[in-house]
Design a protein around this motif. Structure first.
Motif, PDB file in Angstrom:
ATOM      1  N   HIS A  76       0.723  -1.144  -0.002  1.00 30.89           N
ATOM      2  CA  HIS A  76      -0.008  -0.258  -0.081  1.00 30.89           C
ATOM      3  C   HIS A  76       0.977   1.089  -0.104  1.00 30.89           C
ATOM      4  CE1 HIS A  76      -3.929  -1.973   1.691  1.00 30.89           C
ATOM      5  NE2 HIS A  76      -3.333  -2.513   0.675  1.00 30.89           N
ATOM      6  N   ASP A  77       1.922   1.281   0.895  1.00 28.56           N
ATOM      7  CA  ASP A  77       2.972   2.331   0.861  1.00 28.56           C
ATOM      8  C   ASP A  77       3.368   2.887  -0.314  1.00 28.56           C
ATOM      9  OD1 ASP A  77       4.162   4.197   2.824  1.00 28.56           O
ATOM     10  OD2 ASP A  77       5.981   3.367   1.947  1.00 28.56           O
ATOM     11  N   GLU A  80       0.788   4.449  -2.436  1.00 26.03           N
ATOM     12  CA  GLU A  80       0.575   5.827  -2.055  1.00 26.03           C
ATOM     13  C   GLU A  80       1.727   6.758  -2.418  1.00 26.03           C
ATOM     14  OE1 GLU A  80      -2.081   3.943   1.612  1.00 26.03           O
ATOM     15  OE2 GLU A  80       0.065   4.436   1.955  1.00 26.03           O
ATOM     16  N   ASP A  81       3.157   6.205  -2.401  1.00 22.51           N
ATOM     17  CA  ASP A  81       4.175   6.978  -2.612  1.00 22.51           C
ATOM     18  C   ASP A  81       4.547   7.066  -4.112  1.00 22.51           C
ATOM     19  OD1 ASP A  81       4.315   7.773   0.109  1.00 22.51           O
ATOM     20  OD2 ASP A  81       5.905   6.299   0.422  1.00 22.51           O
ATOM     21  N   GLN A 139       0.817   7.672   8.773  1.00 21.75           N
ATOM     22  CA  GLN A 139       0.732   7.398   7.441  1.00 21.75           C
ATOM     23  C   GLN A 139       0.114   8.666   6.599  1.00 21.75           C
ATOM     24  OE1 GLN A 139       2.896   6.475   5.287  1.00 21.75           O
ATOM     25  NE2 GLN A 139       1.604   5.556   3.343  1.00 21.75           N
ATOM     26  N   HIS A 140      -1.235   8.782   7.329  1.00 19.89           N
ATOM     27  CA  HIS A 140      -2.214   9.901   6.883  1.00 19.89           C
ATOM     28  C   HIS A 140      -1.616  11.297   7.126  1.00 19.89           C
ATOM     29  CE1 HIS A 140      -6.128  11.645   5.670  1.00 19.89           C
ATOM     30  NE2 HIS A 140      -5.846  12.332   6.687  1.00 19.89           N
ATOM     31  N   LEU A 143       0.976  11.639   4.287  1.00 25.04           N
ATOM     32  CA  LEU A 143       0.473  11.624   3.112  1.00 25.04           C
ATOM     33  C   LEU A 143      -0.359  13.121   2.962  1.00 25.04           C
ATOM     34  CD1 LEU A 143      -1.014   8.225   2.433  1.00 25.04           C
ATOM     35  CD2 LEU A 143       0.993   9.011   1.416  1.00 25.04           C
TER      36      LEU A 143
END
Length: 324
Positions: A76-77, A80-81, A139-140, A143
Motif C-alpha cells: 500500500h505504501d 501511495e508514494d 501515514q495519513h 501523506l
C-alpha cells in the motif's frame, strides 16, 4: 528465525488454485514475502519472547503476523508514494498495476488477522489493532503534508509523525507482543523507549535515502525527494535556505514525480550536503537513540534470559547508531 518465519508464512498463504485469475492473486500475495527483507521486526519479537521466557511456538505466529503486516503495508505504501522499487525489484504496482497490487495487499491483510486470531495469545489482537491504528494515523499525516503541499513544518511535527508511522510497529509492537507471547504484561517503559528508538531508525533511513548505496538500501536513492517526503533533513535545511533556494525547491516539489528533472534533484541534494542538515539529522538521531537505548536497557534488565537480552540490545544499538 528468518527461516522459521518465512516457512510459517509459506504454509499459511494459499499456493494453488484452478482458476488462473485467483492463482495470480496468490502469486501476488507471495511476491513481497518471497523477496525476503531483513525481517528485523519479526525477529525482534521472537527474541524478546525468548528473553522473557516465552516458548518459540507461541511467538512464531505473532512474528509471522507482524511480518505479513509489514508486507501488506509496504504494498500500500508503495502505491501511495508511487515508489519505483522495493527490495531491489520494481514495486508490485509497477509490475501489475495499482488495482491488482492494492487487492493483493488487502488479501494479505486478511491472512495477517487469521494468523493473529489463531495464535490464541491473550492481548495480541488488541496489540495489533493499536499498532495498525497508530501506523495509519502517522501515514495519513505524512501523506496529507504531500497532498496539501505543506512545508511550513517543525522538527516536532516530524517527530510526532514518525512516532506514529514508524516507531509503534518497528519497536513498540515487537517488544509488547514478545512479552505477551511470554505470558507477561508488557513493561510500561516499552512505549517511551520504542518511540525514541523508532525515531532514530527513521531519521537514519531518511539520511540513507539521500546518501546511501542503492544496492544495500533496497530502494531508489533520493526517492524521498522525488516523492516530496517531509524529512528532518529537509525541514532543517528549509529553515536556513536562502529565499532563492527555497523558491527553487518549492517549485520543483510542486511538480509531479515524473516531471521532476534529475538535474534539479541533484542541485537540491548538493544544497543539503553543503548545509550541514544531514549532519544535524545524524546528531538528532544520536540523541534519540541514546535515550531510547537507556530506557530499553531498563526493560531488558528484567529479562530472565540475559544472554538473549544482550543480543537484543546489541541489535538495537547497531540499528540506532548506524552511520552512513
Amino acid at each position: 528465525m528468518r527461516n522459521l518465519i518465512a516457512e510459517f508464512i509459506d504454509q499459511v498463504l494459499p499456493r494453488t488454485h484452478t482458476r488462473p485469475e485467483i492463482q495470480h492473486l496468490f502469486d501476488l500475495m507471495r511476491d513481497y514475502p518471497v523477496r525476503g527483507g531483513k525481517m528485523l521486526r519479526s525477529q525482534l519479537l521472537m527474541m524478546v519472547a525468548r528473553a522473557f521466557g516465552g516458548p518459540a511456538e507461541r511467538a512464531l505466529p505473532l512474528a509471522a503476523g507482524l511480518e505479513m503486516f509489514q508486507n501488506w503495508v509496504l504494498i500500500h505504501d508503495d502505491i501511495e508514494d508511487d515508489s519505483e522499487d522495493r527490495r531491489g525489484q520494481p514495486a508490485l504496482h509497477r509490475l501489475h498495476g495499482i488495482p491488482l497490487a492494492l487487492n493483493a495487499g488487502d488479501a494479505l491483510h486478511v491472512y495477517m488477522w487469521q494468523v493473529v486470531h489463531q495464535s490464541g495469545v491473550p492481548g495480541a489482537f488488541e496489540e495489533f489493532l493499536n499498532t495498525i491504528h497508530r501506523t495509519a494515523e502517522g501515514q495519513h499525516v505524512d501523506l496529507s503534508w504531500v497532498v496539501n503541499g505543506s512545508w511550513d513544518l517543525s522538527e516536532a511535527d516530524y517527530l510526532q509523525m514518525v512516532h506514529l508511522k514508524t516507531a509503534y510497529y518497528t519497536v513498540v509492537a515487537p517488544f509488547r507482543l514478545g512479552m505477551l507471547a511470554a505470558g507477561l504484561t508488557p513493561d510500561p517503559e516499552i512505549e517511551a523507549a520504542g518511540l525514541k528508538l523508532g525515531a532514530a531508525f527513521q531519521i537514519r533511513d531518511d539520511v540513507l535515502n539521500l546518501i546511501g548505496d542503492a544496492a544495500d538500501y533496497g530502494k531508489e536513492i533520493a526517492g524521498d525527494l522525488l516523492e516530496g517526503k517531509r524529512t528532518l533533513v529537509l525541514l532543517h535545511w528549509l529553515a536556513q535556505a536562502s529565499p532563492e533556494q527555497k523558491a527553487f525547491f518549492l517549485k520543483v516539489m510542486s511538480l509531479p514525480r515524473d516531471q521532476k528533472q534529475a538535474a534539479d534533484i541533484q542541485q537540491i541534494l548538493q544544497w543539503l550536503h553543503d548545509s550541514g542538515s544531514i549532519q544535524h539529522a545524524q546528531h538528532m538521531a544520536d540523541a534519540e537513540a541514546a535515550e531510547g537505548l537507556r530506557l530499553i536497557r531498563n526493560v531488558l534488565s528484567r529479562a530472565s534470559d540475559q544472554k538473549t537480552a544482550d543480543q537484543i540490545l546489541h541489535l538495537l544499538e547497531q540499528l540506532a547508531t548506524r552511520m552512513v
